[in-house]
Design a protein around this motif. Sequence first.
Motif, PDB file in Angstrom:
ATOM      1  N   GLY A   8      30.306  80.315  42.789  1.00  0.00           N
ATOM      2  CA  GLY A   8      29.981  79.443  41.666  1.00  0.00           C
ATOM      3  C   GLY A   8      30.786  79.668  40.406  1.00  0.00           C
ATOM      4  N   GLY A   9      31.651  80.680  40.398  1.00  0.00           N
ATOM      5  CA  GLY A   9      32.476  80.907  39.222  1.00  0.00           C
ATOM      6  C   GLY A   9      33.540  79.829  39.087  1.00  0.00           C
ATOM      7  N   GLY A  10      34.227  79.837  37.937  1.00  0.00           N
ATOM      8  CA  GLY A  10      35.284  78.864  37.725  1.00  0.00           C
ATOM      9  C   GLY A  10      35.685  78.785  36.271  1.00  0.00           C
ATOM     10  N   LYS A  87      30.416  80.510  26.050  1.00  0.00           N
ATOM     11  CA  LYS A  87      31.340  80.858  24.976  1.00  0.00           C
ATOM     12  C   LYS A  87      32.568  81.561  25.566  1.00  0.00           C
ATOM     13  N   PRO A  88      33.695  81.524  24.882  1.00  0.00           N
ATOM     14  CA  PRO A  88      34.875  82.240  25.391  1.00  0.00           C
ATOM     15  C   PRO A  88      34.598  83.722  25.656  1.00  0.00           C
ATOM     16  N   GLU A  89      33.723  84.321  24.876  1.00  0.00           N
ATOM     17  CA  GLU A  89      33.409  85.740  25.077  1.00  0.00           C
ATOM     18  C   GLU A  89      32.568  86.009  26.323  1.00  0.00           C
ATOM     19  N   ASP A  90      32.122  84.958  27.010  1.00  0.00           N
ATOM     20  CA  ASP A  90      31.439  85.106  28.297  1.00  0.00           C
ATOM     21  C   ASP A  90      32.436  85.255  29.442  1.00  0.00           C
ATOM     22  N   THR A  91      33.707  85.085  29.150  1.00  0.00           N
ATOM     23  CA  THR A  91      34.733  85.208  30.183  1.00  0.00           C
ATOM     24  C   THR A  91      34.741  86.623  30.756  1.00  0.00           C
ATOM     25  N   ALA A  92      34.605  86.705  32.077  1.00  0.00           N
ATOM     26  CA  ALA A  92      34.528  87.995  32.761  1.00  0.00           C
ATOM     27  C   ALA A  92      34.411  87.761  34.261  1.00  0.00           C
ATOM     28  N   VAL A  93      34.509  88.849  35.010  1.00  0.00           N
ATOM     29  CA  VAL A  93      34.125  88.819  36.417  1.00  0.00           C
ATOM     30  C   VAL A  93      32.638  89.143  36.463  1.00  0.00           C
ATOM     31  N   TYR A  94      31.879  88.287  37.130  1.00  0.00           N
ATOM     32  CA  TYR A  94      30.430  88.462  37.214  1.00  0.00           C
ATOM     33  C   TYR A  94      30.073  89.039  38.583  1.00  0.00           C
ATOM     34  N   TYR A  95      29.234  90.067  38.551  1.00  0.00           N
ATOM     35  CA  TYR A  95      28.829  90.766  39.761  1.00  0.00           C
ATOM     36  C   TYR A  95      27.328  90.650  39.979  1.00  0.00           C
ATOM     37  N   CYS A  96      26.965  90.466  41.218  1.00  0.00           N
ATOM     38  CA  CYS A  96      25.577  90.510  41.651  1.00  0.00           C
ATOM     39  C   CYS A  96      25.306  91.925  42.158  1.00  0.00           C
ATOM     40  N   GLY A 115      28.186  93.054  44.848  1.00  0.00           N
ATOM     41  CA  GLY A 115      29.049  92.044  45.435  1.00  0.00           C
ATOM     42  C   GLY A 115      30.481  92.259  44.989  1.00  0.00           C
ATOM     43  N   GLN A 116      31.356  91.360  45.430  1.00  0.00           N
ATOM     44  CA  GLN A 116      32.779  91.505  45.140  1.00  0.00           C
ATOM     45  C   GLN A 116      33.156  90.882  43.798  1.00  0.00           C
ATOM     46  N   GLY A 117      32.268  90.101  43.235  1.00  0.00           N
ATOM     47  CA  GLY A 117      32.491  89.495  41.929  1.00  0.00           C
ATOM     48  C   GLY A 117      33.045  88.084  42.003  1.00  0.00           C
ATOM     49  N   THR A 118      32.754  87.306  40.976  1.00  0.00           N
ATOM     50  CA  THR A 118      33.292  85.951  40.860  1.00  0.00           C
ATOM     51  C   THR A 118      33.753  85.748  39.421  1.00  0.00           C
ATOM     52  N   GLN A 119      34.930  85.142  39.273  1.00  0.00           N
ATOM     53  CA  GLN A 119      35.530  84.990  37.945  1.00  0.00           C
ATOM     54  C   GLN A 119      34.929  83.802  37.205  1.00  0.00           C
ATOM     55  N   VAL A 120      34.546  84.036  35.966  1.00  0.00           N
ATOM     56  CA  VAL A 120      34.110  82.970  35.064  1.00  0.00           C
ATOM     57  C   VAL A 120      35.056  82.985  33.865  1.00  0.00           C
ATOM     58  N   THR A 121      35.686  81.850  33.609  1.00  0.00           N
ATOM     59  CA  THR A 121      36.604  81.729  32.482  1.00  0.00           C
ATOM     60  C   THR A 121      36.146  80.581  31.596  1.00  0.00           C
ATOM     61  N   VAL A 122      35.940  80.872  30.324  1.00  0.00           N
ATOM     62  CA  VAL A 122      35.489  79.863  29.365  1.00  0.00           C
ATOM     63  C   VAL A 122      36.613  79.640  28.360  1.00  0.00           C
TER      64      VAL A 122
END
Length: 124
Positions: A8-10, A87-96, A115-122
């Motif tokens: 679901g990242g993107g 927000k741009p500061e939410d940009t990160a790799v998100y891990y479960c 988990g392996q993580g999913t990238q979120v870029t704002v």
Amino acid sequence: QVQLVESGGGLVQAGGSLRLSCAASERTFSRSVMGWFRQAPGLEREFVAAISWIDGRTSYADSVKGRFTISRDNAKNTLYLQMTSLKPEDTAVYYCAASRALFVTTTTTDYDYWGQGTQVTVSS
């Protein structure tokens, strides 16, 4: 062994929304405290949100309160993170992550599976 797979990242513009999902491989999900963490480049991994399996109690980092919502579907062994007003500061790799703790915990070392993580870029 619990296996966790995020999706679901993107890339999204500031003010937008995303929903992350985390699928667990085993029924132990239903007896685990589940959490979301994130890590931005050059920074340590930080707590975002967690949810109890006993009573559904939740905990959020101050930086995401009112914008993010964590939820879980024990029947589907799936964890969610609904993110709004990004927000741009939410940009990160998100891990479960999954913890065998009985109650919600915000401490990274309390979590046993990741988990392996999913990238979120704002973008701004």
